[in-house]
Write an enzyme that holds these catalytic residues in place. Structure first.
Site, PDB file in Angstrom:
ATOM      1  N   HIS A 171      -2.328   7.429   7.123  1.00 16.84           N
ATOM      2  CA  HIS A 171      -1.315   8.288   6.491  1.00 16.84           C
ATOM      3  C   HIS A 171      -1.901   9.618   6.049  1.00 16.84           C
ATOM      4  O   HIS A 171      -1.273  10.666   6.167  1.00 16.84           O
ATOM      5  CB  HIS A 171      -0.760   7.602   5.230  1.00 16.84           C
TER       6      HIS A 171
ATOM      7  N   GLY B 203       0.846  -1.184   0.000  1.00 17.93           N
ATOM      8  CA  GLY B 203       0.000   0.000   0.000  1.00 17.93           C
ATOM      9  C   GLY B 203       0.881   1.234   0.000  1.00 17.93           C
ATOM     10  O   GLY B 203       2.029   1.179   0.428  1.00 17.93           O
TER      11      GLY B 203
ATOM     12  N   GLN C 222       3.359   9.923   0.934  1.00 22.48           N
ATOM     13  CA  GLN C 222       4.625   9.192   1.038  1.00 22.48           C
ATOM     14  C   GLN C 222       5.550   9.489  -0.142  1.00 22.48           C
ATOM     15  O   GLN C 222       6.739   9.156  -0.089  1.00 22.48           O
ATOM     16  CB  GLN C 222       4.371   7.686   1.126  1.00 22.48           C
TER      17      GLN C 222
ATOM     18  N   CYS D 116       6.198  -0.079   7.238  1.00 18.77           N
ATOM     19  CA  CYS D 116       5.817   1.060   6.408  1.00 18.77           C
ATOM     20  C   CYS D 116       6.998   1.438   5.532  1.00 18.77           C
ATOM     21  O   CYS D 116       8.129   1.494   6.011  1.00 18.77           O
ATOM     22  CB  CYS D 116       5.427   2.231   7.317  1.00 18.77           C
ATOM     23  N   LEU D 117       6.733   1.694   4.260  1.00 19.56           N
ATOM     24  CA  LEU D 117       7.821   2.059   3.345  1.00 19.56           C
ATOM     25  C   LEU D 117       8.515   3.350   3.782  1.00 19.56           C
ATOM     26  O   LEU D 117       9.675   3.565   3.449  1.00 19.56           O
ATOM     27  CB  LEU D 117       7.281   2.218   1.913  1.00 19.56           C
TER      28      LEU D 117
ATOM     29  N   HIS E  52      -4.079   1.423   7.887  1.00 21.06           N
ATOM     30  CA  HIS E  52      -2.739   2.018   7.802  1.00 21.06           C
ATOM     31  C   HIS E  52      -2.719   3.159   6.776  1.00 21.06           C
ATOM     32  O   HIS E  52      -2.249   4.268   7.078  1.00 21.06           O
ATOM     33  CB  HIS E  52      -1.753   0.905   7.407  1.00 21.06           C
ATOM     34  N   GLU E  53      -3.254   2.905   5.580  1.00 20.14           N
ATOM     35  CA  GLU E  53      -3.187   3.904   4.509  1.00 20.14           C
ATOM     36  C   GLU E  53      -4.103   5.092   4.804  1.00 20.14           C
ATOM     37  O   GLU E  53      -3.737   6.242   4.545  1.00 20.14           O
ATOM     38  CB  GLU E  53      -3.529   3.282   3.151  1.00 20.14           C
TER      39      GLU E  53
HETATM   40 ZN   LIG Z   1       2.900   3.344   5.561  1.00 21.19          ZN
END
Ligand SMILES: [Zn+2]
Length: 189
Positions: free
Chosen positions: A154, A60, A65, A108-109, A150-151
């Site tokens: 963000h 995701g 991000q 998380c990226l 999670h997304e």
């Molecule tokens: Zn993330």
């Protein structure tokens, strides 16, 4: 399936990989603005988001991000029954989050190298718009419900680290420091 099948493209195949914003970047801690234009620029943004997510082997990715402060996220994520969920949503609102709370591994990226058991609801519903501005509702369970929460988080300046407590939180913060990532104060709950 049907006559349109031949025209289906692989998401992200025409997109470019953009640099990821990492923990410490103020853009990850600010609420994103709603999308108002459903145009070619939005399609290109989503293509770039898919390309970037796949390049990093994520499941995701939210627009902030990659430094774009708009309310959009993309996903390509399995649930606990190994059903694949692939798509994008614009101006999403987490309208339901319920069921049991499961503590499962999450990363998380934007927080590379940190994975931690994170409590999330087992079921989630996100409602918003598709890329043409039509209403869209996404329901997920298990790992995909985790992804949706999670997304969506963000886009309001949240990070999974905000959901950690006690030893897990101390360990995660130690790892971020060791990796030179600046942890900013958690977003308001
Ligand atoms: Zn993330």
């Amino acid at each position: 399936m049907g006559s349109g099948t031949a025209r289906i493209r692989i998401p992200g195949s025409s997109g470019g990989v953009r640099p990821l914003r990492l923990l410490g970047d103020p853009g990850l801690r600010a609420a994103c603005a709603p999308v108002t234009a459903f145009d070619a620029e939005l399609l290109r943004l989503v293509e770039d988001m898919f390309a970037t997510m796949y390049a990093q082997e994520g499941v995701g990715l939210a627009a902030n991000q990659i430094g774009v402060p708009l309310r959009v996220f993309v996903y390509d994520c399995p649930d606990d029954e190994d059903v694949r969920h692939l798509g994008s949503i614009v101006n999403p609102v987490l309208t339901e989050a319920d069921g049991v709370v499961v503590t499962g591994e999450e990363g998380c990226l934007s927080v590379p190298g940190v994975r931690s058991g994170t409590p999330r609801f087992d079921r989630a519903v996100v409602e918003g718009l598709d890329l043409a501005g039509r209403p869209l509702r996404i329901e997920g369970t298990g790992f995909f419900a985790r992804c949706l929460q999670h997304e969506a988080g963000h886009l309001d300046g949240g990070l999974f680290l905000d959901h950690l407590t006690g030893l897990r939180r101390r360990r995660a913060l130690r790892t971020t420091r060791r990796r030179g990532l600046a942890f900013t104060d958690p977003a308001p709950a």
